[in-house]
Design an enzyme around this catalytic site. Structure first.
Site, PDB file in Angstrom:
ATOM      1  N   ARG A 173       0.817  -1.216   0.000  1.00 18.90           N
ATOM      2  CA  ARG A 173       0.000   0.000   0.000  1.00 18.90           C
ATOM      3  C   ARG A 173       0.850   1.265   0.000  1.00 18.90           C
ATOM      4  NH1 ARG A 173      -5.228  -0.043   2.006  1.00 18.90           N
ATOM      5  NH2 ARG A 173      -4.790   1.848   3.176  1.00 18.90           N
ATOM      6  N   ARG A 177       8.313   6.968  -4.527  1.00 18.83           N
ATOM      7  CA  ARG A 177       8.364   7.925  -5.635  1.00 18.83           C
ATOM      8  C   ARG A 177       9.768   8.502  -5.766  1.00 18.83           C
ATOM      9  NH1 ARG A 177       3.685  10.602  -2.868  1.00 18.83           N
ATOM     10  NH2 ARG A 177       1.779   9.532  -3.564  1.00 18.83           N
ATOM     11  N   ARG A 253      -6.495  -5.877  15.328  1.00 19.04           N
ATOM     12  CA  ARG A 253      -5.796  -4.843  16.072  1.00 19.04           C
ATOM     13  C   ARG A 253      -6.776  -3.707  16.328  1.00 19.04           C
ATOM     14  NH1 ARG A 253      -1.395  -5.819  18.660  1.00 19.04           N
ATOM     15  NH2 ARG A 253      -0.336  -3.869  18.161  1.00 19.04           N
ATOM     16  N   ARG A 284       1.519   7.381  16.082  1.00 17.44           N
ATOM     17  CA  ARG A 284       1.362   8.672  15.420  1.00 17.44           C
ATOM     18  C   ARG A 284       0.534   9.620  16.275  1.00 17.44           C
ATOM     19  NH1 ARG A 284      -2.527   7.098  10.215  1.00 17.44           N
ATOM     20  NH2 ARG A 284      -3.987   5.748  11.331  1.00 17.44           N
ATOM     21  N   GLU A 306      -1.920   7.815  19.189  1.00 19.21           N
ATOM     22  CA  GLU A 306      -2.513   6.542  18.788  1.00 19.21           C
ATOM     23  C   GLU A 306      -1.646   5.386  19.286  1.00 19.21           C
ATOM     24  OE1 GLU A 306      -2.918   4.662  14.472  1.00 19.21           O
ATOM     25  OE2 GLU A 306      -4.245   6.391  14.757  1.00 19.21           O
ATOM     26  N   TYR A 355      -9.002  -4.864   5.360  1.00 15.79           N
ATOM     27  CA  TYR A 355      -8.800  -3.433   5.557  1.00 15.79           C
ATOM     28  C   TYR A 355      -8.963  -2.738   4.210  1.00 15.79           C
ATOM     29  CZ  TYR A 355      -6.872   1.066   6.754  1.00 15.79           C
ATOM     30  OH  TYR A 355      -6.714   2.418   6.939  1.00 15.79           O
ATOM     31  N   ASP A 357     -10.236   1.013   2.137  1.00 14.43           N
ATOM     32  CA  ASP A 357     -10.471   2.442   2.291  1.00 14.43           C
ATOM     33  C   ASP A 357     -11.953   2.763   2.141  1.00 14.43           C
ATOM     34  OD1 ASP A 357      -7.786   3.100   2.708  1.00 14.43           O
ATOM     35  OD2 ASP A 357      -7.383   3.194   0.558  1.00 14.43           O
TER      36      ASP A 357
END
Length: 380
Positions: A173, A177, A253, A284, A306, A355, A357
């Site tokens: 995922r 670049r 999780r 994070r 988190e 999972y 989006d």
């Protein structure tokens, strides 16, 4: 009660309800055991800071799916927010995902795209075959130094497993670049609902033919119906919970979110800061005011840290755990559902143990409505 019951008021359930009510003209009851609609995408306003926040952590809408974008923009406008993520590692900050900016910053160089590709090719050369796990996949993409600095510790905290135990697909995922583009997503459509996720879900479920019951579980409905609902059920809860864990529990999780209101106008200068070092207990920090740069600044801020951990008991499941055991157990539950509950449709992140989006969830709901539900409602 209506003859169609939707269990769960997140995106899959809400979109399905809207299609049934508006497209098919079928009355539908939507239940959720929480006190609000919207699932994990729900947003609220903090009275102390005047900041709208995402109750279950950051949710950024992005999509390349033209049908999904056309559909969802019937219910909300989006702002122009474009997501970027930064990662703190060993006292320094780097842009994520890995880009030319990350590579040059980490190595202290000024490489061109071709020079950076050659550097990473040499760093990644230790793996020449097909990567067997997350660690091998990551090293084959970015080399061991960047993996150790930016991926390894974060992954261990997120999953509480060695990266060697996790599927290589997880790291797929994350793009790499060789430009200075620091956008996290590359989809043409991106943003935050202009008036928030709460307003979006309110619009999805506002129709007269949709009845919403909150603080209501599927067990509550079954108790009212003598143990069996007399109609079509679209179930978006966890599939193993539906069968009372008959074959064993799927691993999930979850997150503990620690909320704080620092005495400043801006805590970190960005919406999300990752913490890659394993000795930092959280993964994070979210600072929600940055999701709405078009709004007037209140001069105050709200953040949350988190902390991932294994879901137990009544914990809310967030992320399915991609291990061999779970890859074998979930299909066994699917087979059980087909054999024992053919009149029940399972969907969404929990029902599908995947999972995905928000846009993919909407796409799946639209497809399920067309291909699975429409043929069934003729008999209702």
């Amino acid at each position: 009660m209506n003859r169609v019951l939707i269990v769960g008021a997140g995106f899959f359930g809400a979109v399905t309800a809207e299609r049934l009510a508006v497209d098919a003209g079928i009355p539908v009851t939507v239940i959720d055991r929480r006190s609000h609609i919207g699932g994990n995408s729900w947003s609220e306003w903090d009275s102390e800071t005047g900041v709208e926040f995402h109750k279950y952590g950051s949710h950024i809408f992005h999509t390349s799916n033209a049908e999904v974008w056309s559909y969802i923009t019937r219910f909300t406008d989006f702002n122009q927010y474009r997501h970027s993520v930064w990662t703190t590692s060993r006292g320094k900050v780097y842009p994520m995902p890995i880009s030319l900016a990350t590579i040059n910053s980490y190595y202290g160089k000024n490489l061109s795209p071709d020079q950076a590709k050659e550097l990473i090719r040499k760093e990644a050369a230790e793996f020449t075959g097909e990567p067997a796990n997350l660690e091998e996949k990551a090293i084959s993409q970015i080399g061991r130094p960047l993996y150790e600095a930016l991926i390894r510790g974060y992954t261990i905290k997120q999953w509480a497993k060695s990266p060697r135990e996790l599927s290589a697909a997880i790291i797929s995922r994350l793009p790499v670049r060789y430009t200075y583009d620091t956008r996290y997503f590359s989809d043409p459509h991106e943003g935050i609902p202009l008036r928030g996720y709460a307003a979006l879900f309110t619009n999805l479920l506002k129709y007269e033919k949709i009845e919403v019951r909150l603080n209501t579980s599927y067990a509550d409905i079954l108790a009212q119906c003598g143990g069996r609902f007399p109609g079509l059920v679209v179930y978006t809860g966890a599939i193993d919970e539906f069968f009372q864990y008959r074959l064993g529990r799927l691993d999930w999780r979850t997150l503990d979110l620690e909320w704080d209101r620092p005495n400043c106008a801006d805590y970190q200068g960005t919406a999300v800061m990752n913490y890659a070092d394993e000795d930092v207990p959280y993964t994070r920090i979210h600072e929600f005011k940055h999701y709405h740069p078009e709004r007037s600044d209140t001069g105050k801020t709200l953040i949350c840290r988190e902390y991932p951990h294994a879901a137990k008991g009544n914990d809310e499941p967030f992320y399915p755990v991609d291990t061999q055991r779970n890859r074998e157990l979930y299909p066994a539950y699917v087979a059980l559902a087909r054999a024992e509950s053919p009149e029940i449709i399972f969907g969404g992140r929990l029902g599908g143990y995947k999972y995905i989006d928000m846009d993919a969830t909407i796409a799946a709901a639209l497809e399920c409505y067309r291909n699975n539900i429409v043929p069934l409602i003729q008999s209702l």
